[in-house]
Design an enzyme around this catalytic site. Structure first.
Site, mmCIF file in Angstrom:
data_model
loop_
_atom_site.group_PDB
_atom_site.id
_atom_site.type_symbol
_atom_site.label_atom_id
_atom_site.label_comp_id
_atom_site.label_asym_id
_atom_site.label_seq_id
_atom_site.Cartn_x
_atom_site.Cartn_y
_atom_site.Cartn_z
ATOM 1 N N ASP A 251 0.798 -1.230 0.000
ATOM 2 C CA ASP A 251 0.000 0.000 0.000
ATOM 3 C C ASP A 251 0.829 1.278 0.000
ATOM 4 O OD1 ASP A 251 -2.715 -0.925 -0.043
ATOM 5 O OD2 ASP A 251 -2.412 -1.678 1.993
ATOM 6 N N ASP B 7 -7.271 -4.106 -4.838
ATOM 7 C CA ASP B 7 -6.837 -2.811 -4.322
ATOM 8 C C ASP B 7 -5.435 -2.448 -4.805
ATOM 9 O OD1 ASP B 7 -8.454 -4.513 -2.664
ATOM 10 O OD2 ASP B 7 -8.436 -3.015 -1.073
#
Length: 441
Positions: free
Chosen positions: A140, A205
């Site tokens: 991330d 994601d």
């Protein structure tokens, strides 16, 4: 004498013809250059074709700025806002995947308003966040570093302060790429809902962190990061999607040979459901990858995802989706049944921003439809029940987002990334209204 005059006359005619040809060539170059500039120029929408007004956008951004400054007054400088629950601020630290959104939101609002206080708020968080450039345990880093330090570099131009952070962070992210699977690994450890450990999980994601890699390739001149991004996007395109362009949440790979072990969900209603925010990540991610590569396969994918999303029969009239598009299939014996009709404002914010960019790469009615749908989402998000009143909601801008119902975390609360993408969508729309370049890098 007559012969001499004839010769001179002939020379004059030849010279005149050559001058005409030169002028025609110059004109042709100018025209061609003009056409080339137009084809490469940012998409500038006819202001009359845009429904929302500059006053509307300015009001929302001013309200958001006041709200974020209030939030800052309620927390410690070292706090990284995540959510607000039961009257208390929740701050999960810099290593949490959301840590870049709050400073990123402050930076966008500084861009919109010129308010130095907002820039100071962002910078105050960046000094705590910088250490995450060495974090190799997460996929991330795009969220964490590019939304924050990337915007800081763009707005301040201070490469001395921010370039090294981004370059080091991209190298940390690239360390999670594995050639056998041709993907960037998402999670280390953990178990799926069957109680079995993940082997090499990749979540949809992860498409959102590829922009970070492509931009750092530009910043550093190292093409490796873009190549990794393209390889990951290609593998995800092949393995993550159903025939109707909806996306699985998690694909678990065999790291030895790259084969697919299973296709599951972690945050959706069930494995074969279309978890709403997952579809938003996919739409945004492939739109960005088309921008960065001009690969038509990515544009086709983005358009297909948009079509699935916007035409889904379960999409509510206000275009703020339920947390899962297949929530209506949950039966009364499901442990999620009582929460099946919760909305997710964060998904609408992400999609609103993505559709504005996708409109730049399409034409005619299709492009106009993307803009119209984004306008509708922004209108919905800018009023009750989604927009918080000043000093309400702990200082967060958006209400009613859903983090993960299966994990029983962040359920029907404000979320920092809902604020970020809502503000980003408003910024992009405001640029359209002004005839500016919509995507600034």
């Amino acid at each position: 004498m007559d012969k001499l005059l004839t010769t001179v006359h002939g020379l004059l005619i030849t010279i005149i013809k050559k001058m005409i040809k030169v002028k025609q060539s110059i004109l042709a170059v100018i025209i061609a250059g003009s056409i080339g500039l137009q084809s490469c120029a940012p998409n500038k929408q006819d202001k009359a074709a845009l429904k929302l007004s500059e006053e509307f956008v300015t009001q929302q951004l001013n309200d958001a700025s006041k709200q974020i400054k209030y939030l800052e007054s309620q927390i410690q400088e070292s706090d990284i806002p995540t959510t607000f629950k039961d009257g208390k601020h929740v701050n999960w630290g810099t290593a949490w995947w959301c840590s870049g959104f709050y400073p990123g939101t402050a930076l966008y609002l500084y861009e919109a308003t010129g308010d130095q206080e907002l820039l100071d708020i962002a910078k105050s968080k960046l000094k705590y966040l910088e250490k995450e450039k060495h974090n190799t345990t997460t996929h991330d880093l795009g969220f964490m570093l590019f939304c924050s330090f990337g915007n800081a570099l763009r707005l301040t131009g201070d490469s001395t302060a921010y370039k090294e952070v981004l370059a080091t962070g991209a190298e940390s992210l690239a360390s999670r790429f594995k050639e056998s699977t041709k993907t960037i690994r998402s999670w280390d450890g953990g178990k799926n809902w069957d109680g079995q450990p993940w082997t090499y999980p990749v979540i949809i994601d992860n498409m959102m962190n590829l922009e970070f890699l492509t931009q750092v390739s530009k910043i550093t001149g190292n093409p490796r990061y873009t190549e990794i991004a393209k390889t990951h996007a290609n593998t995800t395109l092949k393995e993550h999607f159903r025939d109707n362009y909806s996306s699985y949440h998690v694909v678990d790979y065999n790291p030895e040979d790259g084969s697919v072990i299973a296709k599951k969900t972690a945050q959706g209603a069930f494995d074969e459901s279309a978890w709403a925010r997952g579809q938003a990540w996919a739409l945004y991610g492939y739109t960005v990858m088309y921008r960065e590569t001009k690969d038509e396969a990515y544009l086709k994918q983005a358009r297909g995802i948009a079509d699935f999303y916007l035409k889904h029969p379960n999409l509510p009239e206000d275009l703020v989706p339920y947390w899962d598009f297949d929530q209506d299939k949950l039966t009364s014996d499901s442990k999620y049944y009582a929460q099946k009709d919760l909305r997710d404002a964060s998904t609408a914010a992400i999609v609103a921003s993505a559709l504005l960019e996708l409109s730049l790469y399409t034409e005619g009615e299709e492009s106009a439809n993307y803009i119209a749908k984004s306008e509708k989402m922004l209108e919905s998000l800018s009023r009750e029940p989604y927009k918080a009143a000043y000093k309400d909601n702990g200082g967060y801008i958006m209400k009613h987002s859903v983090g993960s119902i299966p994990h029983e975390t962040e359920v029907d609360v404000p979320l920092t990334y809902a604020d970020y993408y809502y503000v980003e969508a408003l910024i992009r729309y405001g640029r359209m209204l002004k005839g500016e370049e919509v995507i600034k890098q």
